[in-house]
Design a protein around this motif. Sequence first.
Motif, short mmCIF file in Angstrom:
data_model
loop_
_atom_site.label_atom_id
_atom_site.label_comp_id
_atom_site.label_asym_id
_atom_site.label_seq_id
_atom_site.Cartn_x
_atom_site.Cartn_y
_atom_site.Cartn_z
N PRO A 149 4.79 17.29 -25.20
CA PRO A 149 5.70 17.70 -26.29
C PRO A 149 7.15 17.85 -25.83
O PRO A 149 8.08 17.42 -26.52
N ILE A 172 12.78 20.86 -31.94
CA ILE A 172 11.35 21.05 -32.20
C ILE A 172 11.06 20.93 -33.69
O ILE A 172 10.14 20.22 -34.12
N SER A 173 11.86 21.62 -34.49
CA SER A 173 11.68 21.61 -35.95
C SER A 173 11.87 20.22 -36.53
O SER A 173 11.14 19.81 -37.45
N ASN A 176 8.85 18.00 -35.73
CA ASN A 176 7.69 18.47 -36.50
C ASN A 176 7.82 18.09 -37.98
O ASN A 176 6.85 17.66 -38.60
N ALA A 177 9.02 18.21 -38.52
CA ALA A 177 9.23 17.88 -39.93
C ALA A 177 9.08 16.39 -40.19
O ALA A 177 8.54 15.97 -41.22
N GLU A 179 7.48 13.97 -38.09
CA GLU A 179 6.27 13.28 -37.63
C GLU A 179 5.07 14.18 -37.42
O GLU A 179 3.97 13.70 -37.13
N GLY A 180 5.26 15.49 -37.51
CA GLY A 180 4.14 16.39 -37.26
C GLY A 180 3.71 16.37 -35.81
O GLY A 180 4.49 16.03 -34.92
N LEU A 181 2.46 16.70 -35.56
CA LEU A 181 1.94 16.76 -34.19
C LEU A 181 2.04 15.42 -33.48
O LEU A 181 2.28 15.36 -32.26
N PHE A 184 5.00 14.73 -31.21
CA PHE A 184 5.02 15.33 -29.88
C PHE A 184 4.07 14.63 -28.91
O PHE A 184 4.26 14.70 -27.69
#
Length: 330
Positions: A149, A172-173, A176-177, A179-181, A184
């Motif tokens: 990640p 990080i946000s 995540n917004a 592509e999601g998990l 990472f």
Amino acid sequence: MIPPKESLNAFKGAQQPFVAHAPIEINSAKYFYTCAVGGALSCGLTHYMMTPVDMLKCRMQVNKNLYKGVFDGFKKVASAEGIKGLYLGGMPTLIGYSMQGMGKFGFYEYFKYLYSGIVGEETAMKYKTTLFLTASASAEFIADILLCPMEALKVKMQTSTTPFASSFMGGISKINAAEGLNGFYKGLTPLWMRQIPYTMVKFATFERTVEAIYKHILGKPKSEYSKFEQLGVTAAAGYFAGIFCAVVSHPADTLVSKLNNVAKAEGESTGTVAMRILKDLGFAGVWAGLGPRIFMIGTLTAAQWGIFDSYKVFSGLPTTGGAAPVAKKE
């Protein structure tokens, strides 16, 4: 953890032959924990120090025409962005590689012990190189899950043509917004392709080089040299191992840098994207940035082994390699 008082006293009389008094039982849970802490320090600190070189290397892999070379890159980045620009991606580097080092060094020692117990001491000694390779591959498999990640965030911050995010948590946000998990971990398989061969070479070459230095160059057992002489052997063997590591793992390193900056088409798998990138790069393209990486990895590997073994000595443990491992008492 704080090493015991006796280990601090061991640093007196530097030129005396050094045999670790090992207040920590070898191959105990505390021993593996100590190695994990040493690994976190060695990998986190060294990778952070090398952030400017790593940043240039990643940018040259993504756009080979961006800089004429390392020094040209340093000059341009420092002029345009200052010191802050040279250490772009430093926070995810420090966090990610500290976690990776914890897994790499801690689990390496554990898997050496585990596999030696499975095959027996005699077989383990006879096939030491195989033991080193198997234990290091197993350890790196776990370590890369911890690293991935932060590696994804680091590469995006360092290679985006416009600033990727204004802060570490902002990055990080954003991933995540968008592509999601998967954002990472989409580079995990290429990361394994890069890091597992790298670590196998790093540990096996280091262990064998330490052995060879004591046997063929210095000509005396490790126990007859002072702790600082032993740490000198550690640094020399580490740099030698690092050169081989850089060459073996470089094509996959280039792929990781490109993969974190290429958008997937709808329904396209990571493997398909990787094959498309490799086709576009060609044979010469996957070796872009090798010069900076040899310098970076050679220096980094020597420093990592130096920090790791220094921490072990500081904790009252022996330096790595050059002697038969001590079995855990039953």
